[in-house]
Design a protein around this motif. Structure first.
Motif, short mmCIF file in Angstrom:
data_model
loop_
_atom_site.label_atom_id
_atom_site.label_comp_id
_atom_site.label_asym_id
_atom_site.label_seq_id
_atom_site.Cartn_x
_atom_site.Cartn_y
_atom_site.Cartn_z
N ASN A 171 3.28 7.07 -4.04
CA ASN A 171 2.45 6.04 -3.41
C ASN A 171 2.13 4.92 -4.40
O ASN A 171 1.68 5.17 -5.51
N PRO A 172 2.35 3.66 -4.01
CA PRO A 172 2.15 2.54 -4.94
C PRO A 172 0.73 2.40 -5.47
O PRO A 172 0.53 2.05 -6.64
N HIS A 203 9.97 0.97 -5.36
CA HIS A 203 9.03 -0.12 -5.62
C HIS A 203 8.67 -0.13 -7.10
O HIS A 203 8.88 0.87 -7.81
N SER A 215 5.26 12.90 2.41
CA SER A 215 5.15 11.58 3.04
C SER A 215 4.68 10.52 2.06
O SER A 215 5.14 9.38 2.09
N TYR A 216 3.74 10.90 1.18
CA TYR A 216 3.14 9.92 0.27
C TYR A 216 3.75 9.96 -1.13
O TYR A 216 3.13 9.50 -2.09
N GLU A 236 0.82 -1.22 0.00
CA GLU A 236 0.00 0.00 0.00
C GLU A 236 0.85 1.26 0.00
O GLU A 236 0.50 2.26 -0.62
N HIS A 237 2.01 1.21 0.70
CA HIS A 237 2.88 2.39 0.72
C HIS A 237 4.23 2.03 1.34
O HIS A 237 4.32 1.13 2.18
N ASP A 290 2.33 15.09 -4.49
CA ASP A 290 1.01 14.60 -4.10
C ASP A 290 -0.15 15.19 -4.90
O ASP A 290 -1.22 14.59 -4.96
#
Length: 450
Positions: free
Chosen positions: A325-326, A89, A321-322, A80-81, A114
């Protein structure tokens, strides 16, 4: 109590909605949506609405698209992250490879953020930092176009020029150099849009000549100033600007957040001028509206200016932070797969023509100054007086009348002031476009009736 009313009451007890005067909701409560499918949104009482604005221009392949759903679900069971600093990733790597492949030649590095505003912040900081690393400490300013919009964060607001969003926060903002833009709405008798672009470019040439030694970059929205009432201009301006930025040693930032991914009739708007910017900001349609994600594409030359031993302190330390994100990257990869397999851009040409045909009769309306279109974006500008193009006073909120009429007829149209526009998902059918056209014509007639 109806289901809609229940959710409206709960909403208004706790939520503060974006871009909204909340007092308006005393008369017009927000519409709670329980599900979406294709171009349709359905509320809790079972009423359906055609999403003619792609839910703020993001949803390009319809709500609950089965192919994108499947990609996100598959990723959800895997990862998820994970922090993207020091780790990586597969979805982030593969998406970066794909973006480098499809964006204009020379853009070889991908930096994730983001959302659109964050992407603009990245490009501004990265441009300034590049010149700093190259020893050019005087370069601290940016040039933008009149009527431009690049987001709501302070840096993005600083390089925009829509007073509605910017004026309140002016004391907090850095001072940009605002240059009169190439808006074709302002063309003179007998002028083409390319003529306007060439005439107006004299202002940019002059600004660069006067300020190049202190300017990091010029930032533009290629071809359409979306939040600036969907004003449009000719690709000639981009060609002239790329050449001038090269001559004066200034970066070119292309904000394709709203216009990228097929909106303008090509995958990216810059393609129509055959130019490569130094930075390209992407978001919105990147994930087809599924998850927040943005990317800034840039060149190897810019990347190399930051690549050095740690002790030299040249690294670009911006982070979210994100980042990458996958789940969001997987949605984006599924979106790009649809472009790759479904001939989307070509098919949109027929839909684009149908959009114009659906409202063509408004060209002779006494309170319509112009119908303008670039690809899958069409705008109709309502005015108080057609010959002089005198606008309606903003306080009359004529566009709001169109909005409420459209809702009563099963469509989500969200005019920008007095400009009614279509920016629908690409899965819309010709028949649904005709329906939108009829609703818009009725709404404009009602809104302009004294």
């Amino acid at each position: 109590m109806q289901e809609n009313t229940k959710w409206q009451n709960r909403d208004l007890a706790v939520l503060w909605h974006p871009c909204t005067q909340m007092k308006d909701h005393e008369a017009y409560p927000p519409i709670p949506i329980r599900r979406g499918e294709g171009v349709w949104l359905e509320d809790f009482d079972g009423r359906r609405y055609i999403d003619a604005v792609s839910s703020w221009w993001v949803n390009i392949f319809g709500h609950a698209n089965p192919r994108i759903n499947a990609a996100v679900k598959q990723q959800l069971d895997t990862l998820e992250h994970v922090i993207l600093a020091g780790f990586s990733h597969e979805p982030a790597v593969t998406l970066a490879e794909r973006l480098v492949e499809i964006t204009p030649p020379g853009l070889s590095r991908c930096f994730y953020a983001d959302n659109g505003s964050a992407a603009v912040e990245v490009s501004l900081k990265m441009s300034f930092h590049y010149w700093l690393n190259r020893g050019q400490h005087k370069k601290t300013r940016f040039i933008c176009l009149s009527n431009s919009y690049h987001g709501e964060t302070l840096g993005a607001l600083s390089v925009g020029d829509v007073a509605l969003y910017k004026e309140t926060y002016a004391p907090l903002l850095m001072e940009s150099i605002v240059v009169p833009g190439p808006d074709c709405y302002a063309r003179e008798q007998g002028e083409s849009c390319a003529d306007v672009a060439r005439r107006q470019f004299a202002h940019m040439e002059r600004a660069l000549g006067q300020h190049a030694d202190e300017v990091c970059a010029v930032i533009v929205e290629p071809l359409i100033q979306c939040a600036g009432n969907m004003r449009m201009y000719d690709p000639e301006y981009l060609r002239l600007l790329r050449d001038a930025c090269n001559r004066f040693g200034v970066h070119l930032i292309a904000d394709e957040i709203a216009v990228g991914f097929g909106r303008t009739g090509t995958l990216f708007a810059c393609e129509q001028a055959a130019v490569t910017p130094d930075f390209m900001c992407l978001s919105k349609g990147l994930t087809a509206g599924y998850l927040p994600l943005a990317a800034v594409l840039t060149t190897d030359e810019i990347y190399r200016a930051f690549y050095d031993d740690y002790e030299r302190m040249t690294a670009f330390l911006h982070s979210h932070s994100y980042t990458g994100n996958p789940l969001a990257c997987s949605a984006a990869l599924a979106t790009l797969d649809i472009f790759a397999t479904d001939n989307v851009v070509h098919r949109n040409r027929d839909l684009s023509a149908r959009m114009y045909d659906a409202v063509a009769e408004l060209a002779d309306h006494p309170h319509v100054a112009e119908i303008r279109q670039t690809g899958m974006v069409l705008a109709v500008e309502m005015v108080a007086d057609k010959p002089s193009r005198t606008p309606y006073p903003w306080q009359e909120r004529r566009g709001l009348r169109v909005y409420h009429h459209a809702l009563s007829k099963g469509a989500l149209l969200r005019p920008l002031g007095n400009v009614v526009y279509f920016m629908p998902p690409y899965v819309i059918t010709p028949e649904q476009i005709d329906t939108l056209g009829s609703i818009a014509i009725e709404g404009i007639e009602l809104a302009t009736h004294e």
